[in-house]
Design a protein around this motif. Sequence first.
Motif, short mmCIF file in Angstrom:
data_model
loop_
_atom_site.label_atom_id
_atom_site.label_comp_id
_atom_site.label_asym_id
_atom_site.label_seq_id
_atom_site.Cartn_x
_atom_site.Cartn_y
_atom_site.Cartn_z
N PRO A 199 12.55 -25.36 -5.81
CA PRO A 199 13.48 -26.43 -6.23
C PRO A 199 15.24 -26.39 -7.43
N PHE A 200 16.46 -26.90 -6.87
CA PHE A 200 17.57 -26.87 -8.14
C PHE A 200 16.93 -26.96 -9.06
N LEU A 201 16.04 -27.69 -9.38
CA LEU A 201 15.62 -28.81 -10.73
C LEU A 201 15.54 -27.44 -11.82
N SER A 202 14.15 -26.91 -10.46
CA SER A 202 13.05 -25.90 -11.48
C SER A 202 13.96 -24.48 -11.24
N THR A 203 14.84 -24.28 -10.77
CA THR A 203 16.19 -22.94 -11.03
C THR A 203 16.82 -22.92 -12.48
N GLN A 204 17.82 -24.44 -12.74
CA GLN A 204 18.70 -24.77 -13.89
C GLN A 204 17.43 -24.40 -14.99
N GLY A 223 25.84 -28.93 -21.35
CA GLY A 223 24.29 -28.25 -20.75
C GLY A 223 23.45 -28.43 -19.12
N VAL A 224 22.98 -29.91 -19.74
CA VAL A 224 21.92 -30.35 -18.37
C VAL A 224 22.95 -31.08 -17.27
N GLY A 225 23.90 -31.80 -17.41
CA GLY A 225 24.89 -32.21 -16.54
C GLY A 225 25.90 -31.12 -15.92
N GLY A 226 26.54 -30.56 -17.30
CA GLY A 226 27.41 -29.52 -16.70
C GLY A 226 27.49 -28.59 -15.56
N PHE A 227 26.29 -28.34 -16.18
CA PHE A 227 25.42 -26.60 -15.50
C PHE A 227 25.08 -26.87 -13.66
N LEU A 228 24.19 -28.28 -13.65
CA LEU A 228 23.74 -29.07 -12.64
C LEU A 228 24.54 -29.06 -11.51
N LEU A 229 25.79 -29.62 -12.25
CA LEU A 229 27.24 -29.80 -11.87
C LEU A 229 27.99 -28.93 -10.78
N TYR A 230 27.82 -28.02 -11.83
CA TYR A 230 28.87 -26.11 -11.18
C TYR A 230 28.04 -25.80 -10.46
N PHE A 231 26.90 -24.87 -10.89
CA PHE A 231 25.44 -25.15 -9.34
C PHE A 231 24.95 -25.70 -7.94
N THR A 232 25.91 -26.48 -7.87
CA THR A 232 26.02 -27.29 -6.68
C THR A 232 26.91 -27.23 -6.37
N LEU A 233 27.87 -27.58 -7.16
CA LEU A 233 29.43 -27.09 -6.10
C LEU A 233 29.26 -25.81 -5.98
N VAL A 288 20.35 -23.12 -29.94
CA VAL A 288 19.91 -24.19 -30.27
C VAL A 288 20.25 -24.84 -28.78
N ARG A 289 21.47 -25.11 -28.41
CA ARG A 289 21.92 -26.17 -27.79
C ARG A 289 21.17 -25.39 -25.97
N PHE A 290 20.82 -24.54 -25.64
CA PHE A 290 20.31 -24.12 -24.43
C PHE A 290 18.95 -24.17 -24.70
N ASP A 291 17.99 -23.67 -25.83
CA ASP A 291 16.63 -24.43 -26.49
C ASP A 291 16.63 -25.74 -26.16
N VAL A 292 17.35 -27.37 -26.39
CA VAL A 292 17.32 -28.34 -25.61
C VAL A 292 17.25 -28.56 -24.30
N ALA A 293 18.43 -27.93 -24.44
CA ALA A 293 18.40 -28.51 -22.36
C ALA A 293 17.73 -27.70 -21.30
N ALA A 294 17.43 -26.91 -21.94
CA ALA A 294 15.51 -26.02 -21.29
C ALA A 294 14.73 -27.30 -21.00
N ALA A 295 14.54 -27.03 -22.64
CA ALA A 295 13.17 -28.42 -22.77
C ALA A 295 13.99 -29.93 -21.90
N LEU A 296 14.77 -30.24 -21.92
CA LEU A 296 14.91 -31.60 -21.29
C LEU A 296 14.91 -31.22 -19.64
N ALA A 323 16.25 -21.87 -19.46
CA ALA A 323 14.80 -20.98 -21.28
C ALA A 323 15.20 -19.54 -20.93
N VAL A 324 16.15 -18.78 -20.09
CA VAL A 324 16.34 -17.32 -20.25
C VAL A 324 17.37 -17.22 -20.64
#
Length: 276
Positions: A158-163, A207-217, A18-26, A168-169
Motif C-alpha cells: 500500500p502507498f502509505l507503507s511504501t512512504q 515531511g509526511v504531508g509534502g512527500f505523500l502529495l509529491y509521490f501521489t502526483l 531527526v526530521r525524517f525519524d519523526v516523519a517515519a514514526a508518524l 525510515a531508509v
Amino acid sequence: MATDVGLADLPAVPFAAVRFDVAAALLFAAVLASGTEFRPRTRDDYVYVLVGGALIIGAHHAFLFAGQRYVTGGVAAVLLGLIPVVTPALTRLASTDAEFTADLALGVALGFVGVVVIADPDPANIADSVLGVSLVLASALAFAVAAVITHSRSPSMPFLSTQAWMMAVGAVVLHVAVLALPGQSFAAATWTPSALGALAYLSAVAGVGGFLLYFTLLDDLGPIEMSFIEYVIPVFAALAGWLVLGQEVTPATVVGFAFILAGFVAAKWRALRRTL
C-alpha cells in the motif's frame, strides 16, 4: 522559512535526520493503526523503497546541506533548478512512458530563467566554490534519478507503507551522513522551542504531508512534469519571507515569478487550451 528557523539552533544534517525519524514514526503509526500490509514482498517493493529513501530523502538532503556550507542559497536554488533539465534525459534512458514535448522544453527553459532571476547568484561564488557546486549538483542528480526510477516501478505494498519505509531508509542514510560530515554532530544542537516547532512542522506537514502529495502526483503526472516543483520553491520562499519575516520582495522576484508562471503555462498549454 521553517528550515531557516531550525537551522538557527540545529546543525543541518542532524536536523534533517531527526526530521525524517519523526516523519517515519508518524507514518508507521498510521500504517499500524489502519491495519494495512507493511512488509515488502516483491522486487519492485524493495527497489522503490530503497531508491526513493536512499536518494530522494537521504542523499538529496545530505548532499544539499553539505553543499550549502560552501555556496549561497541563491546558487543552490539555481543548481536545483537543473532537475527539470536533466530529468527528461534520464527518463529516456529509463524507457518510461513520459514524453518530453516542445511545450515542456519551453516550460523548462522559462522556469529555469525565472529561478536564476529570483536567486540572483553571484558568478564569483560559483567559480570559487567548486566543491559546493559539485555537492549541490549531486543532490539534484540524486533527486532526478530517484524520481525516474520510482515512477517506473509498481510496488505491491500500500502507498502509505511504501512512504513509511522510504522515510525510515532516508533517516538511516542521513544518520550515517551525520557521522561522515564534519561539523554535523548532534552535540552542537540546541533544542530551543523555536527549533522544536520548526522540527514538528517539517516532520508532519512538509515531511509526511509534502512527500505523500509529491509521490501521489508523481504517479499521475510523471517525473518530467513533477520536476517543475523546483521552479515553485523559490517563489513560495520569497512570499513566505515577505509575509512572516518582513523580507523585501524585489522587482527581480516579481520578474522571476512571471517567467516561472509563463513556464507552467507553456508546459500545460495543451491542457489549458482544452479546458478553456
